[in-house]
Design a protein around this motif. Sequence first.
Motif, PDB file in Angstrom:
ATOM      1  N   GLY A  70      17.685  -6.636 -94.917  1.00 21.10           N
ATOM      2  CA  GLY A  70      17.313  -6.274 -93.559  1.00 21.10           C
ATOM      3  C   GLY A  70      18.339  -5.450 -92.827  1.00 21.10           C
ATOM      4  O   GLY A  70      17.981  -4.673 -91.942  1.00 21.10           O
ATOM      5  N   TYR A  71      19.617  -5.622 -93.149  1.00 20.38           N
ATOM      6  CA  TYR A  71      20.632  -4.819 -92.464  1.00 20.38           C
ATOM      7  C   TYR A  71      21.894  -4.760 -93.309  1.00 20.38           C
ATOM      8  O   TYR A  71      22.550  -5.759 -93.542  1.00 20.38           O
ATOM      9  CB  TYR A  71      20.937  -5.392 -91.071  1.00 20.38           C
ATOM     10  N   PRO A  72      22.227  -3.575 -93.831  1.00 19.51           N
ATOM     11  CA  PRO A  72      23.461  -3.441 -94.594  1.00 19.51           C
ATOM     12  C   PRO A  72      24.664  -3.663 -93.693  1.00 19.51           C
ATOM     13  O   PRO A  72      24.639  -3.353 -92.498  1.00 19.51           O
ATOM     14  CB  PRO A  72      23.410  -2.006 -95.119  1.00 19.51           C
ATOM     15  N   LEU A  73      25.697  -4.232 -94.259  1.00 18.36           N
ATOM     16  CA  LEU A  73      26.915  -4.559 -93.522  1.00 18.36           C
ATOM     17  C   LEU A  73      28.062  -3.708 -94.033  1.00 18.36           C
ATOM     18  O   LEU A  73      28.270  -3.594 -95.246  1.00 18.36           O
ATOM     19  CB  LEU A  73      27.250  -6.041 -93.694  1.00 18.36           C
ATOM     20  N   GLY A  74      28.806  -3.105 -93.124  1.00 19.72           N
ATOM     21  CA  GLY A  74      30.061  -2.468 -93.481  1.00 19.72           C
ATOM     22  C   GLY A  74      31.197  -3.458 -93.277  1.00 19.72           C
ATOM     23  O   GLY A  74      31.310  -4.056 -92.207  1.00 19.72           O
ATOM     24  N   ALA A  75      32.010  -3.643 -94.315  1.00 20.92           N
ATOM     25  CA  ALA A  75      33.080  -4.641 -94.256  1.00 20.92           C
ATOM     26  C   ALA A  75      34.355  -4.046 -94.826  1.00 20.92           C
ATOM     27  O   ALA A  75      34.358  -3.499 -95.931  1.00 20.92           O
ATOM     28  CB  ALA A  75      32.692  -5.894 -95.038  1.00 20.92           C
ATOM     29  N   GLY A  76      35.437  -4.148 -94.069  1.00 20.03           N
ATOM     30  CA  GLY A  76      36.706  -3.594 -94.510  1.00 20.03           C
ATOM     31  C   GLY A  76      37.839  -4.591 -94.389  1.00 20.03           C
ATOM     32  O   GLY A  76      37.718  -5.632 -93.734  1.00 20.03           O
ATOM     33  N   SER A  77      38.944  -4.262 -95.034  1.00 22.37           N
ATOM     34  CA  SER A  77      40.122  -5.120 -94.975  1.00 22.37           C
ATOM     35  C   SER A  77      41.349  -4.306 -95.361  1.00 22.37           C
ATOM     36  O   SER A  77      41.294  -3.491 -96.276  1.00 22.37           O
ATOM     37  CB  SER A  77      39.966  -6.311 -95.924  1.00 22.37           C
ATOM     38  N   VAL A  78      42.445  -4.537 -94.647  1.00 18.51           N
ATOM     39  CA  VAL A  78      43.755  -4.046 -95.049  1.00 18.51           C
ATOM     40  C   VAL A  78      44.653  -5.264 -95.150  1.00 18.51           C
ATOM     41  O   VAL A  78      44.819  -6.009 -94.171  1.00 18.51           O
ATOM     42  CB  VAL A  78      44.339  -3.033 -94.057  1.00 18.51           C
ATOM     43  N   ALA A  79      45.218  -5.499 -96.334  1.00 17.83           N
ATOM     44  CA  ALA A  79      45.988  -6.709 -96.584  1.00 17.83           C
ATOM     45  C   ALA A  79      47.257  -6.372 -97.345  1.00 17.83           C
ATOM     46  O   ALA A  79      47.334  -5.348 -98.036  1.00 17.83           O
ATOM     47  CB  ALA A  79      45.153  -7.714 -97.385  1.00 17.83           C
ATOM     48  N   VAL A  80      48.244  -7.262 -97.221  1.00 22.12           N
ATOM     49  CA  VAL A  80      49.501  -7.109 -97.959  1.00 22.12           C
ATOM     50  C   VAL A  80      49.649  -8.269 -98.932  1.00 22.12           C
ATOM     51  O   VAL A  80      49.196  -9.390 -98.674  1.00 22.12           O
ATOM     52  CB  VAL A  80      50.719  -7.039 -97.018  1.00 22.12           C
ATOM     53  N   ALA A  81      50.296  -8.008-100.051  1.00 20.93           N
ATOM     54  CA  ALA A  81      50.517  -9.038-101.054  1.00 20.93           C
ATOM     55  C   ALA A  81      51.485 -10.084-100.514  1.00 20.93           C
ATOM     56  O   ALA A  81      52.482  -9.765 -99.861  1.00 20.93           O
ATOM     57  CB  ALA A  81      51.055  -8.426-102.342  1.00 20.93           C
ATOM     58  N   ALA A  82      51.176 -11.362-100.799  1.00 20.67           N
ATOM     59  CA  ALA A  82      52.002 -12.456-100.280  1.00 20.67           C
ATOM     60  C   ALA A  82      51.910 -13.640-101.235  1.00 20.67           C
ATOM     61  O   ALA A  82      51.086 -13.671-102.155  1.00 20.67           O
ATOM     62  CB  ALA A  82      51.525 -12.861 -98.883  1.00 20.67           C
ATOM     63  N   GLU A  83      52.779 -14.627-100.988  1.00 18.23           N
ATOM     64  CA  GLU A  83      52.779 -15.856-101.772  1.00 18.23           C
ATOM     65  C   GLU A  83      52.941 -17.039-100.841  1.00 18.23           C
ATOM     66  O   GLU A  83      53.570 -16.940 -99.778  1.00 18.23           O
ATOM     67  CB  GLU A  83      53.917 -15.859-102.797  1.00 18.23           C
ATOM     68  N   HIS A  84      52.365 -18.170-101.259  1.00 23.39           N
ATOM     69  CA  HIS A  84      52.551 -19.419-100.524  1.00 23.39           C
ATOM     70  C   HIS A  84      52.404 -20.589-101.485  1.00 23.39           C
ATOM     71  O   HIS A  84      51.392 -20.712-102.173  1.00 23.39           O
ATOM     72  CB  HIS A  84      51.538 -19.576 -99.392  1.00 23.39           C
ATOM     73  N   GLY A  85      53.422 -21.405-101.537  1.00 24.35           N
ATOM     74  CA  GLY A  85      53.378 -22.600-102.371  1.00 24.35           C
ATOM     75  C   GLY A  85      53.086 -22.320-103.825  1.00 24.35           C
ATOM     76  O   GLY A  85      52.375 -23.094-104.474  1.00 24.35           O
ATOM     77  N   GLY A  86      53.601 -21.224-104.349  1.00 19.31           N
ATOM     78  CA  GLY A  86      53.356 -20.868-105.735  1.00 19.31           C
ATOM     79  C   GLY A  86      52.043 -20.158-105.983  1.00 19.31           C
ATOM     80  O   GLY A  86      51.734 -19.813-107.125  1.00 19.31           O
ATOM     81  N   VAL A  87      51.261 -19.923-104.918  1.00 19.29           N
ATOM     82  CA  VAL A  87      49.978 -19.230-105.040  1.00 19.29           C
ATOM     83  C   VAL A  87      50.152 -17.773-104.617  1.00 19.29           C
ATOM     84  O   VAL A  87      50.666 -17.495-103.525  1.00 19.29           O
ATOM     85  CB  VAL A  87      48.897 -19.900-104.164  1.00 19.29           C
ATOM     86  N   ALA A  88      49.748 -16.853-105.480  1.00 17.64           N
ATOM     87  CA  ALA A  88      49.789 -15.434-105.155  1.00 17.64           C
ATOM     88  C   ALA A  88      48.466 -15.028-104.507  1.00 17.64           C
ATOM     89  O   ALA A  88      47.391 -15.466-104.935  1.00 17.64           O
ATOM     90  CB  ALA A  88      50.035 -14.605-106.412  1.00 17.64           C
ATOM     91  N   GLY A  89      48.555 -14.215-103.483  1.00 13.14           N
ATOM     92  CA  GLY A  89      47.339 -13.786-102.801  1.00 13.14           C
ATOM     93  C   GLY A  89      47.593 -12.621-101.880  1.00 13.14           C
ATOM     94  O   GLY A  89      48.553 -11.859-102.059  1.00 13.14           O
ATOM     95  N   TRP A  90      46.719 -12.497-100.873  1.00 10.59           N
ATOM     96  CA  TRP A  90      46.770 -11.381 -99.938  1.00 10.59           C
ATOM     97  C   TRP A  90      46.681 -11.911 -98.511  1.00 10.59           C
ATOM     98  O   TRP A  90      45.933 -12.849 -98.235  1.00 10.59           O
ATOM     99  CB  TRP A  90      45.627 -10.411-100.195  1.00 10.59           C
TER     100      TRP A  90
END
Length: 265
Positions: A70-90
């Motif tokens: 019914g409605y396309p969504l535009g979705a964006g993100s700008v993220a930096v690489a990071a770590e917390h408690g041994g978990v790698a993520g963004w």
Amino acid sequence: MARVRYGARTEAEMAATRTANTRLPDIWSTGVVAVWESDPDVVAAVLPPPLKPAGRPLVRANISRVELAGYPLGAGSVAVAAEHGGVAGWYPLVMPMTHERALTGGREVFGEPKKLGDVTVERDGLVVRAAMARHGIAFVEVRGAVSGSLPLPEPARKTDFYFKFLPAVDGSGFDADPVLVHCVREERVRRLESVTGDVVLRESMYDPVADLPVRRLVELTIGEKTSDQRGRVVERVDAQALLPYIHQRYDDPRQILDGPPEGSV
């Protein structure tokens, strides 16, 4: 009496909503992903504690068109690489969305830094253009041409870090201790192609991602993917340590400090 739509929902209606949410179909998106190396000191400077810089000072721009019925969504993100408690993520700094529904759910449930904006993904043959814009400024733009197919990656687990909080009613800090959320996505890809092109970062006082310059382009792709999403609170964080970073969430850096107008009751 006619149904009062702002009135309380029945237990049956609430149960039906919960059941429907567990049977959501796969939602596929077409997206451009750009990953680049930036300046280590700059990447470290945008990370609120207890997040730590990752081994490489990477920045990721993800610009997608989501095929919602019914409605396309535009979705964006700008993220930096990071770590917390041994978990790698963004750690996302800004997540523009073209619809309010996607914005409010993410901000209120997970603490995502979503804002209303314009997000476009265009492809004409081999030519690709994708952009995130707010206040009339395309602060991230990717331009290029598809240069070949890539092997499909195996399903992968990816983690984003969010801070969930509520500014205090009296304009001083928070109403309660902020929490750090790990949001885990199981991602599947059904199409992936390499893109030869560049990333343009434009100056914007509202979305200053130009402070994260492209020193070396690591990855530039266009593909089709789907993912689910699960979040959990991993710890409460020090309010005073987080407070200096809260302006990241708002267009007006004074907004977090605004108290009630003088004379208000």
